[in-house]
Write a protein that holds these residues in place. Structure first.
Motif, PDB file in Angstrom:
ATOM      1  N   GLN A 247      42.059  39.859  48.896  1.00 38.86           N
ATOM      2  CA  GLN A 247      41.735  40.076  47.482  1.00 38.86           C
ATOM      3  C   GLN A 247      41.886  41.548  47.107  1.00 38.86           C
ATOM      4  O   GLN A 247      42.282  41.864  45.985  1.00 38.86           O
ATOM      5  N   ASP A 248      41.604  42.443  48.041  1.00 42.18           N
ATOM      6  CA  ASP A 248      41.828  43.869  47.756  1.00 42.18           C
ATOM      7  C   ASP A 248      43.311  44.136  47.520  1.00 42.18           C
ATOM      8  O   ASP A 248      43.679  44.911  46.631  1.00 42.18           O
ATOM      9  N   GLN A 249      44.149  43.520  48.345  1.00 43.52           N
ATOM     10  CA  GLN A 249      45.593  43.721  48.161  1.00 43.52           C
ATOM     11  C   GLN A 249      46.063  43.126  46.834  1.00 43.52           C
ATOM     12  O   GLN A 249      46.931  43.690  46.169  1.00 43.52           O
ATOM     13  N   VAL A 250      45.494  41.984  46.476  1.00 42.93           N
ATOM     14  CA  VAL A 250      45.853  41.377  45.187  1.00 42.93           C
ATOM     15  C   VAL A 250      45.513  42.345  44.056  1.00 42.93           C
ATOM     16  O   VAL A 250      46.321  42.597  43.164  1.00 42.93           O
ATOM     17  N   ARG A 251      44.305  42.928  44.129  1.00 42.60           N
ATOM     18  CA  ARG A 251      43.901  43.874  43.081  1.00 42.60           C
ATOM     19  C   ARG A 251      44.836  45.093  43.050  1.00 42.60           C
ATOM     20  O   ARG A 251      45.195  45.592  41.987  1.00 42.60           O
ATOM     21  N   GLU A 252      45.235  45.517  44.245  1.00 43.59           N
ATOM     22  CA  GLU A 252      46.148  46.662  44.339  1.00 43.59           C
ATOM     23  C   GLU A 252      47.491  46.321  43.666  1.00 43.59           C
ATOM     24  O   GLU A 252      48.059  47.130  42.925  1.00 43.59           O
ATOM     25  N   ILE A 253      47.972  45.123  43.919  1.00 41.64           N
ATOM     26  CA  ILE A 253      49.257  44.714  43.346  1.00 41.64           C
ATOM     27  C   ILE A 253      49.150  44.522  41.832  1.00 41.64           C
ATOM     28  O   ILE A 253      50.038  44.935  41.073  1.00 41.64           O
ATOM     29  N   VAL A 254      48.043  43.942  41.396  1.00 40.36           N
ATOM     30  CA  VAL A 254      47.844  43.750  39.952  1.00 40.36           C
ATOM     31  C   VAL A 254      47.816  45.118  39.251  1.00 40.36           C
ATOM     32  O   VAL A 254      48.431  45.309  38.196  1.00 40.36           O
ATOM     33  N   ALA A 255      47.137  46.089  39.871  1.00 40.79           N
ATOM     34  CA  ALA A 255      47.065  47.429  39.267  1.00 40.79           C
ATOM     35  C   ALA A 255      48.449  48.083  39.258  1.00 40.79           C
ATOM     36  O   ALA A 255      48.838  48.732  38.278  1.00 40.79           O
ATOM     37  N   TYR A 256      49.176  47.912  40.342  1.00 39.83           N
ATOM     38  CA  TYR A 256      50.532  48.474  40.437  1.00 39.83           C
ATOM     39  C   TYR A 256      51.415  47.879  39.337  1.00 39.83           C
ATOM     40  O   TYR A 256      52.198  48.574  38.696  1.00 39.83           O
ATOM     41  N   ALA A 257      51.261  46.578  39.138  1.00 35.56           N
ATOM     42  CA  ALA A 257      52.033  45.902  38.092  1.00 35.56           C
ATOM     43  C   ALA A 257      51.617  46.417  36.708  1.00 35.56           C
ATOM     44  O   ALA A 257      52.460  46.684  35.851  1.00 35.56           O
ATOM     45  N   GLN A 258      50.309  46.576  36.506  1.00 36.28           N
ATOM     46  CA  GLN A 258      49.827  47.054  35.198  1.00 36.28           C
ATOM     47  C   GLN A 258      50.404  48.412  34.853  1.00 36.28           C
ATOM     48  O   GLN A 258      50.761  48.659  33.705  1.00 36.28           O
ATOM     49  N   ASP A 259      50.516  49.275  35.854  1.00 35.07           N
ATOM     50  CA  ASP A 259      51.122  50.596  35.615  1.00 35.07           C
ATOM     51  C   ASP A 259      52.564  50.465  35.159  1.00 35.07           C
ATOM     52  O   ASP A 259      53.137  51.408  34.615  1.00 35.07           O
ATOM     53  N   ARG A 260      53.178  49.323  35.448  1.00 37.83           N
ATOM     54  CA  ARG A 260      54.574  49.075  35.052  1.00 37.83           C
ATOM     55  C   ARG A 260      54.671  48.077  33.896  1.00 37.83           C
ATOM     56  O   ARG A 260      55.712  47.515  33.653  1.00 37.83           O
ATOM     57  N   TYR A 261      53.535  47.846  33.252  1.00 35.82           N
ATOM     58  CA  TYR A 261      53.468  46.949  32.081  1.00 35.82           C
ATOM     59  C   TYR A 261      53.939  45.539  32.425  1.00 35.82           C
ATOM     60  O   TYR A 261      54.596  44.871  31.636  1.00 35.82           O
ATOM     61  N   ILE A 262      53.592  45.132  33.636  1.00 32.39           N
ATOM     62  CA  ILE A 262      53.931  43.789  34.112  1.00 32.39           C
ATOM     63  C   ILE A 262      52.648  42.986  34.268  1.00 32.39           C
ATOM     64  O   ILE A 262      51.693  43.445  34.892  1.00 32.39           O
TER      65      ILE A 262
END
Ligand code: ACM
Ligand code: ZN
Length: 623
Positions: A247-262
């Protein structure tokens, strides 16, 4: 999957696929092509003295400015300064500002000007500035050698997307890819202004997301003993395979995507494609199991039992954790390819059908999906599902993802439901992109760059009022035969560029000739970025028409590349620079062996295409 049956290698004349209007030349190598582009000869020079200026107190713009400085540093080797935009005309600056002058740009549009005083990107929202940055990066050369400055051509660009849902799906269920690669995938999406990452997280062959309440999903369901690597079900390796995202990795990926407006749209498959979950929790099936993790591809008959209340309790618990992890307002619940065999003979399922007054197992599936929709609405999430969710009646608020062709999309839009178009014959990037004898193994089908580019997501069968329900388009990377990050790149590039233009660019501005020319610039970027892209667009399609009576054949040679220099032979010798250059269709006496290849700057850049033309049986064979 049905796709496994689709091993038909059509030796079609792909040049007959409609190319869009060939209009004026498209001067800058930008993909997807913007709404309006004016290009001028002079260039603005970015140097040590150039400053990026951003609106004060806007953290999002600061972040974009840092990304921009990073992209420039990659080229020129040093970071230029970032400072606060105090307005006014400061020469030699790159301004990122939400002080826009046009309201027609919407949430995602931007204006980008490069002129003698500097560069300015304006938008209504930071997302627009981010897309302006993506375009800006494509104005830069792929490499500058040892130069310490970089020249940016003067231009005036006004841009905004055609569709709101510009998606790309990755199947991590059938094959697990690392967190680092998922981030790369998101970078690739951002580069082409795609904004929706559909993360196919659960499958028969692997459950990939940590669920705290049900640890066996990943302790058991994320691992298998081997993988089918080729056509035959016997071709299974003995290499244990698996993995999952915490779940930590999921949050990391979601945040990474958000920084790219995804937006990351997770998919939790139900009621079918769920064997991995049933291996972990067999009590959720009709038979009670036990089950083993499957090693071979294909549809599994054991699915969740909707006669069992425990199934819904389980799925609601899972979706509660999923809904908390993903800010996306929509969650994909699968719904495709659910065999009804078990339900037909399951007393609990039959009792449910009776108790709910359902007509058949299709209505039972519809009951299943509607119950899940109702639950997710309590979490403020809508559902999206594959087009099978139409069968037995659509859940009231569901969005439909049309994959078995366009009919599901048409039916849903006519019922005034939102639709995302991802028809397999245009948008499945696990299909071959060139003659199979040139290609690594793929699931089947034939989806060339030209065919992706030619796709029009709004079906002609829809009225203008119905067409508004087509929210966008999506490419899907299924991973039955994609067993490395490098192969994902190979299957994705360059087709994702064509798909991005389908999703972003107005149809009247699409231009196949211009696109192929612009792709030459994109290939240079892929080289500089180290992307393992497919060069199949350079391979030659040999279209052969046999005149058996007169023992001759007419040969037409085409590629998916811009103005290819094709050399060919008709005597089985290897094509070389000294071989004839193909100009127009030509006749040859038969039998003959035709070989051809594309050359550039004195070098062969494609594989050699080969056809043995045999008039005796009025046929020809490749390789
Ligand atoms: C699918 O390809 N089964 C959605
Ligand atoms: Zn059952």
């Amino acid at each position: 999957m049905k796709k496994l049956l689709a091993f038909i290698f059509l030796l079609i004349n792909i040049s007959s696929l409609s190319a869009q209007n060939t209009g004026e030349r498209q001067p800058l190598s930008i993909v997807p092509y913007p709404l309006s582009v004016k290009a001028f000869a002079p260039k603005f020079i970015v140097s040590r003295h150039t400053i990026i200026r951003v609106d004060a107190n806007n953290a999002d713009l600061q972040k974009i400015a840092q990304t921009m400085a990073g992209a420039l540093k990659d080229l020129i080797g040093y970071s230029i300064a970032i400072s606060t935009n105090k307005g006014g005309n400061v020469p030699n600056s790159i301004v990122l500002t939400l002080n826009h002058t046009a309201d027609t740009l919407g949430e995602e549009g931007y204006r980008l000007s490069v002129h003698s005083g500097g560069i300015i990107i304006r938008a209504n929202k930071s997302q627009g500035i981010f897309y302006g940055l993506q375009t800006f990066k494509q104005l830069l050369p792929a490499k500058v050698g040892n130069a310490s400055t970089v020249a940016v051509p003067f231009t005036e660009i006004i841009d905004k997307p055609r569709f709101k849902w510009r998606g790309s799906m990755l199947d991590v269920g059938r094959y697990f890819y690392s967190v680092d690669f998922i981030k790369k995938y998101l970078d690739y999406m951002a580069m082409y202004k795609l904004n929706t990452f559909h993360w196919h997280l659960t499958e028969d062959h692997g459950w990939r997301i940590e669920i705290k309440k049900y640890p066996k999903l990943t302790q058991v369901g994320a691992w298998r003993a081997g993988t089918q690597y080729d056509r035959s079900p016997n071709q299974v390796d003995n290499n244990p395979h698996g993995g999952y995202y915490t779940q930590d990795q999921v949050r990391e990926i979601v945040a990474y995507a958000q920084d790219r407006y995804i937006t990351v749209v997770p998919e939790i498959e139900m009621p079918g494609h769920s064997l991995a979950a049933l291996v972990a929790y067999p009590e959720l099936s009709c038979t009670g199991g036990p089950f083993k993790m499957p090693l071979q591809w294909g549809i599994q008959k054991d699915v969740y039992c909707p006669g069992n209340e425990q199934t819904f309790k389980f799925l609601e618990d899972v979706l509660t954790e999923v809904a908390a992890l993903f800010p996306s307002p929509i969650i994909h619940i699968g719904g495709d390819e659910c065999p009804k065999d078990r339900w037909k003979t399951c007393p609990k399922c039959q009792a449910r059908i009776k108790a709910e007054g359902l007509k058949d197992e299709h209505e039972l599936q519809s009951y299943f999906i509607k119950r899940i929709e109702n639950f997710l609405l309590t979490k403020n999430k809508r559902i999206i599902g594959w087009d099978e969710i139409l069968e037995g009646g659509l859940a009231p608020n569901a969005t439909v993802m049309s994959w078995r062709g366009i009919e599901g999309g048409i039916a849903a839009a006519k019922q005034h439901h939102d639709v995302v178009m991802t028809p397999s014959n245009f948008m499945y990037f696990d299909y071959y992109q060139g003659e199979p004898y040139h290609e690594p193994i793929a699931i089947g089908g034939m989806l060339t760059l030209e065919k992706v580019y030619a796709y029009e997501p709004v079906p002609a069968a829809l009225s203008a009022d119905e067409a508004v329900y087509i929210k966008g388009v999506q490419a899907n990377v299924w991973s039955e035969f994609i067993h490395s990050a490098e192969k994902v790149e190979y299957m994705l590039f360059p087709r994702v560029a064509a798909m991005a233009e389908v999703a972003w660019t107005q149809p009247r501005l699409k231009n196949w000739e211009g696109f192929k020319e612009r792709m030459e610039g994109q290939y240079k970027r892929y080289d500089a970025m180290g992307i393992n892209y497919s060069k199949s667009a350079y391979n030659v399609w040999q279209n052969i028409k046999i005149d058996a009576l007169n023992k001759k054949a007419t040969i037409t040679l085409t590629t998916n590349s811009s103005r290819p220099e094709i050399h060919y032979t008709t005597d089985a010798s290897e094509p070389a620079l000294t071989s004839p250059v193909y100009k127009t269709p030509f006749e040859t006496r038969t039998p003959a062996i035709i070989k051809s290849a594309t050359f550039k700057n004195g070098k062969q850049i494609s594989k050699v295409s080969v056809s043995a033309v045999n008039p005796e049986n009025d046929a020809f064979e490749t390789h």
